[in-house]
Design an enzyme around this catalytic site. Sequence first.
Site, PDB file in Angstrom:
ATOM      1  N   ASP A 166      -9.678  -9.062 -16.923  1.00 35.68           N
ATOM      2  CA  ASP A 166      -9.814 -10.190 -17.850  1.00 35.68           C
ATOM      3  C   ASP A 166      -8.443 -10.528 -18.452  1.00 35.68           C
ATOM      4  O   ASP A 166      -7.867  -9.732 -19.178  1.00 35.68           O
ATOM      5  CB  ASP A 166     -10.818  -9.823 -18.956  1.00 35.68           C
ATOM      6  CG  ASP A 166     -11.146 -10.997 -19.874  1.00 35.68           C
ATOM      7  OD1 ASP A 166     -10.433 -12.018 -19.824  1.00 35.68           O
ATOM      8  OD2 ASP A 166     -12.111 -10.874 -20.654  1.00 35.68           O
ATOM      9  N   HIS A 210       0.821  -1.215   0.000  1.00 31.88           N
ATOM     10  CA  HIS A 210       0.000   0.000   0.000  1.00 31.88           C
ATOM     11  C   HIS A 210       0.855   1.267   0.000  1.00 31.88           C
ATOM     12  O   HIS A 210       0.383   2.346  -0.386  1.00 31.88           O
ATOM     13  CB  HIS A 210      -0.938  -0.019   1.216  1.00 31.88           C
ATOM     14  CG  HIS A 210      -2.206   0.757   1.022  1.00 31.88           C
ATOM     15  ND1 HIS A 210      -2.295   1.874   0.229  1.00 31.88           N
ATOM     16  CD2 HIS A 210      -3.454   0.572   1.532  1.00 31.88           C
ATOM     17  CE1 HIS A 210      -3.540   2.344   0.254  1.00 31.88           C
ATOM     18  NE2 HIS A 210      -4.263   1.569   1.027  1.00 31.88           N
TER      19      HIS A 210
END
Length: 409
Positions: free
Chosen positions: A345, A125
């Site tokens: 995808d 992060h």
Amino acid sequence: MDDHHFLRFSIKYLYLFQKSPSSQTLKDSLSRVLVDYYPLAGRIKVSDVSAKLEVDCNGEGAVFAEAFMDITCQEFLEHSPKPNKSWRKLLFKVQAPSFLEIPPLVIQVTHLRCGGMILCTAINHCLCDGIGTSQFLHAWAHANNTNASLLVQPFHSRHMLDPRDPPRVTHSHPGFTRTTVEKTSTNFNICKYLQSQPLAPTTLTFTPSLILRLKKTCAPSLKCTTFEALAAHTWCSWARSLDLPLTMQVKLLFSVNMRKKLSPELPQGYYGNGFVLACAESKVQDLVSGNIYHVVKLVQDAKARITDGYVRSTIDLLEDKTVKTDVSCSLVISQWAKLGLEELDFGGGKPMYTGSLTSDIYCLFLPVAGNLDAIKVQVSLPEDVVKRLEYYMVKFLDGKDKEEDHSLA
């Protein structure tokens, strides 16, 4: 912003895909995309000069692990519908003396009997926020599907968010406290209490029709967004379920993308921490009174305070290393529902499931695969508190609706 201690953890995603590309294809495309996102292939360390974090862009690379599980995608969804401890085995654990010594990018691909795969990623992060992680993962998927150049080039320079010299704190920042304050504070620390208990995760799915019902409780006098209504409702339900003293002052901290709030705006492709935590405050009695209109207004006012001046003031405030995010009496909500995670995808179709690998006391708003307008609310609380939270989250419905909308249970 990246140096703030509150961000010293990894953002961990779990994706379930019905079809899996070959491991070699995934590795090759990852290698190519890490040329553009080279800091993720480096190592984080503390600077000898400024004592701040820096990235040694040494090209040591990401961790890529593979596994196999004798299970189908459908069986995984049926037996494991929400985060649990067994999911941790789906992400390779790097043995390191400290968090900063873990490589910034750790990936595990678990192949399934049906030809599907579970993809788990841990992204530091300190290097990326939610928007940044999504940008990187979409870049990897793009590289896996084509040799064409990236649609969005990563913008690496973090100097856009340098503090002023000298720092000027021009706004009040109720979402922060100083480490010196906590030692003398007599307030009940909700965060410490929750972390001392065994926690159970809950996932509540709000369909578009339920969200509309919730927003109508504010209408017609107040127009609000889905996030504002759901965040206010979750905060009220959280306060009720914890059975807090009515006079206690509690906070709602929620992430706000500040890329377009700045003047000039952050460049397209900025993948560092480009968010601030907005803060709404209220006494518990005003949260449990049933007046959601008032609470939605608090959320809207907190959002409206995030301006260029407020962000610059926050950056300058964080130069004081005794300052930390005040989670002691706060519900923290992180908005993952609009990151485009459900659109990822790698060539075999969009994910059947996407979400966080782990669940804790910080609340996540997550996307629902196959239903772009639905939102999953995920949080972990002690078991008895979870049952009360689930009850209060659906209390705005009548009995008939509760039976029909079983996804909330």
